[in-house]
Enzyme design. Structure first.
Site, short mmCIF file in Angstrom:
data_model
loop_
_atom_site.label_atom_id
_atom_site.label_comp_id
_atom_site.label_asym_id
_atom_site.label_seq_id
_atom_site.Cartn_x
_atom_site.Cartn_y
_atom_site.Cartn_z
N HIS A 1 0.86 -1.19 0.00
CA HIS A 1 0.00 0.00 0.00
C HIS A 1 0.89 1.23 0.00
O HIS A 1 1.85 1.30 0.78
CB HIS A 1 -0.91 0.00 1.23
CG HIS A 1 -2.06 0.94 1.11
ND1 HIS A 1 -1.90 2.31 1.14
CD2 HIS A 1 -3.40 0.73 0.95
CE1 HIS A 1 -3.08 2.90 1.01
NE2 HIS A 1 -4.01 1.95 0.89
N LEU B 1 -1.95 1.96 8.49
CA LEU B 1 -2.51 2.32 7.19
C LEU B 1 -3.14 3.71 7.19
O LEU B 1 -3.91 4.06 8.08
CB LEU B 1 -3.57 1.30 6.78
CG LEU B 1 -4.33 1.58 5.48
CD1 LEU B 1 -3.39 1.53 4.29
CD2 LEU B 1 -5.47 0.60 5.30
N GLU C 1 -6.45 4.97 1.20
CA GLU C 1 -6.51 5.57 -0.13
C GLU C 1 -7.66 6.57 -0.23
O GLU C 1 -7.68 7.42 -1.13
CB GLU C 1 -6.67 4.45 -1.17
CG GLU C 1 -6.47 4.87 -2.58
CD GLU C 1 -6.47 3.66 -3.53
OE1 GLU C 1 -6.95 3.81 -4.65
OE2 GLU C 1 -6.01 2.58 -3.11
N ARG D 1 -2.53 0.87 -7.05
CA ARG D 1 -1.61 0.91 -5.91
C ARG D 1 -0.19 0.48 -6.27
O ARG D 1 0.77 1.02 -5.74
CB ARG D 1 -2.17 0.05 -4.78
CG ARG D 1 -3.39 0.66 -4.12
CD ARG D 1 -3.98 -0.23 -3.06
NE ARG D 1 -5.10 0.43 -2.41
CZ ARG D 1 -5.89 -0.15 -1.51
NH1 ARG D 1 -5.66 -1.41 -1.15
NH2 ARG D 1 -6.88 0.50 -0.96
N ARG E 1 -4.62 -5.80 -6.53
CA ARG E 1 -6.02 -5.52 -6.17
C ARG E 1 -6.31 -4.03 -6.22
O ARG E 1 -5.51 -3.22 -5.76
CB ARG E 1 -6.31 -6.05 -4.76
CG ARG E 1 -7.71 -5.70 -4.28
CD ARG E 1 -8.03 -6.28 -2.93
NE ARG E 1 -7.25 -5.71 -1.84
CZ ARG E 1 -7.46 -4.53 -1.27
NH1 ARG E 1 -8.43 -3.73 -1.74
NH2 ARG E 1 -6.72 -4.12 -0.26
#
Length: 587
Positions: A242, A252, A255, A286, A398
């Site tokens: 990521h 995290l 996004e 990504r 993904r």
């Protein structure tokens, strides 16, 4: 020593979004369902998903499932199976409306419809506007989804085994899966949970890397159990980094920040993604953004005293947008980066986030593996959904917000398939006499090992080896060294020792058992990555910088017993529409 046996119609290992969506469908159908979870269900890792769930509702901009399918195929770098991708994208609207009717508190537009934000890799084909496809509940969408499903399961009388750990699959002489052995953490007792159908929804294995957005529970347990039972692991070379993990911490930063208009800058204040993806910029897929960031740092344009990170800027969005749309992100940034994004940029760096590979399945959730009759035979009684499964809808990369969609669509699909299968096979098959022997042997070794290796030190060596030798960019010599080093670490895993031999809540024993699973994930990843001599999606090789569809448009299968690789073709034919043939991927 006699082991207690309990019988269920279905045993589900894992209580995240995929496991609970399947459990809900099964319990409401009147089946006796047991759901095992290492943690309380609402602490499963789905709770960490922030940005949204993808569906072509068209509430903000024009959209339809064909574009969603195309974006997903393109995002996968054409390694995704197009029949499964069509299956997922066509069901997206239905499952999102279903969640809404379950009570999931989506944010709303002024007209009352579900709020949607743009995300990386979504098409720009609607009068120049980007498709706005991610249905969000602020920046806590996974949290909202998980609590919604848990409440519905409580109402459906699903039986939860909280703080239990699955140990091993039980297979008979025909290869059919008959349940699992499991350990109750509170007592240390081992039990056989016999089932007509066994569903794995155990999530990812991101703790195999040193820097990860994943929770400590994400140790690839389902993959380890499957690998030890002879089931191959598919496409394990593909791990998503990521772009925006908090520098030095790994937590995290969604996004969704870039979806709302945030952007990345280097030490010169330059919005550098305009050079790498002129159209999509910060909302390229990504893998593209993560590689661009890595190049910026490598070329000396990183930020900070060590030039080792970049900055995510969102102060221009204004306090109102940040407080209403990104409250969780602001809280995380203040807590872990000492930066209030209303005023300060957030220091970020690419961090391991998601596992595209896993246990091979079809789009009904049935586990498939090569056997006597051909390259893909259904493993009777065994199903897998969510991040631990490889359908494969994500292929080599993904797209953001397709993960929550994946778990809901295929959780429901697998449950429907189990209901249909149990109508035809309604009896428990007899357990083999040695059903628990492998698990008891593993526990006995830990009990009796002396002068062995320290679990924490071996775990650290494993994750450091993966981080060093299998990162964002991969090189021939480091991969070859990595294969040898990870094998050496695996040998050390077999000699680990725990000093605490007690049974009640012995976390040392749990960590040693988790290391057995991390080992399987790490070996499969490193060997598969070394063998794939091309760059595709998240797998970027310095010595083979181009995608090679002539030789490598195929899925990797890794067999643990003899560390052997095999391959199977990508399914390029969708269910009802024309195929999207591979072409150069640009953003």
């Amino acid at each position: 020593m006699s082991i207690i046996k309990r019988k269920f119609d279905v045993v589900i290992v894992g209580a995240g979004g995929a496991g609970m969506r399947a459990a809900l469908q099964l319990s409401e159908a009147g089946l006796k369902v047991a759901v095992l979870s290492k943690v309380f269900p609402t602490r499963s890792h789905t709770v960490s998903a922030q940005g949204g769930i993808a569906a072509s509702l068209g509430n903000v901009t024009e959209d339809n499932w064909h574009w969603h399918m195309y974006d997903t195929v393109k995002g996968s770098d054409y390694l995704g199976d197009q029949d499964a991708i069509e299956f997922m994208c066509r069901q997206a609207n239905e499952v999102v409306y279903e969640l809404e009717h379950f009570g999931m508190p989506f944010d709303r537009l002024d007209n009352g419809k579900i709020y949607q934000r743009p995300f990386g890799g979504q098409s720009q084909n609607f009068g120049g506007a980007q498709a706005t496809r991610s249905c969000a509940a602020a920046d806590r969408t996974g949290h909202a989804l998980l609590h919604t499903l848990y409440q519905r399961n409580v109402g459906a009388n699903t039986q939860f085994f909280v703080e239990w750990m699955g140990l091993d699959l039980i297979r008979d002489e025909h290869g059919d899966v008959l349940g699992v052995t499991a350990m109750e953490m509170e007592t240390g007792d081992v039990m056989i949970l016999q089932a007509k159908a066994t569903l794995f929804a155990t999530g990812g294995g991101g703790r195999v890397f040193q820097a990860s957005t994943n929770a400590l529970i994400n140790t690839g347990d389902g993959l380890g159990m499957a690998a030890r039972a002879g089931v191959p692991l598919e496409d394990m070379e593909f791990w998503q980094f990521h772009p925006t993990g908090v520098h030095g911490v790994g937590v995290l930063i969604s996004e969704a920040v870039r979806g709302e208009g945030g952007y990345l800058i280097n030490k010169d204040g330059e919005r550098f993604m305009e050079r790498y993806a002129p159209n999509a910029k910060d909302l390229a897929s990504r893998d593209v953004v993560a590689r661009a960031m890595t190049i910026e740092i490598k070329d000396g344009r990183g930020c900070g005293d060590d030039n080792d990170h970049l900055l995510l800027k969102l102060d221009h969005l204004g306090a109102d947008i940040i407080k209403s749309r990104l409250p969780g992100i602001r809280e995380l940034a203040m807590k872990f980066a000492d930066a209030d994004p209303i005023h300060d940029p957030i220091p970020v760096v690419p961090t391991v986030h998601y596992m595209m590979g896993g246990i091979p399945t079809n789009y009904y959730g049935q586990v498939v593996a090569p056997y006597k009759t051909g390259p893909e035979e259904i493993v009777t009684g065994f199903y897998a959904v969510g991040e631990c499964a490889c359908v494969s809808v994500h292929g080599a990369n993904r797209l953001g917000t397709n993960s929550l969609l994946d778990i809901v669509v295929f959780g429901r699909a697998a449950a429907n398939q189990i209901i249909e299968d149990l109508e035809r096979n309604s009896h428990h098959k007899p357990l083999p006499a040695d059903a628990a022997d492998k698990s008891m042997a593993r526990l006995s070794r830990l009990e009796n090992q002396v002068d062995g290796e320290n679990v924490a030190q071996v775990t650290a060596a494993l994750s450091k080896t993966m981080q060093t030798h299998c990162g964002v960019f991969r090189f021939e010599d480091t991969l070859q060294q990595g294969v040898e080093k990870i094998k050496e670490v695996a040998d050390r895993v077999a000699l680990t020792e725990i000093k605490d031999k007690s049974k009640v809540f012995n976390t040392a024993r749990i960590e040693a058992l988790e290391l057995d699973n991390l080992k399987e994930v790490a070996i499969a990843t490193m060997i598969s990555a070394e063998a794939r001599r091309e760059s595709r999606g998240a797998h970027a090789r310095d010595d083979f910088p181009e995608r090679d569809d002539d030789n490598w448009l195929k899925h990797t299968l890794f067999f643990s017993a003899d560390k052997r690789l095999d391959y199977k073709p990508v399914r390029l034919k969708p269910l009802t529409v024309d195929s999207f043939p591979p072409k150069k991927r640009t953003y």
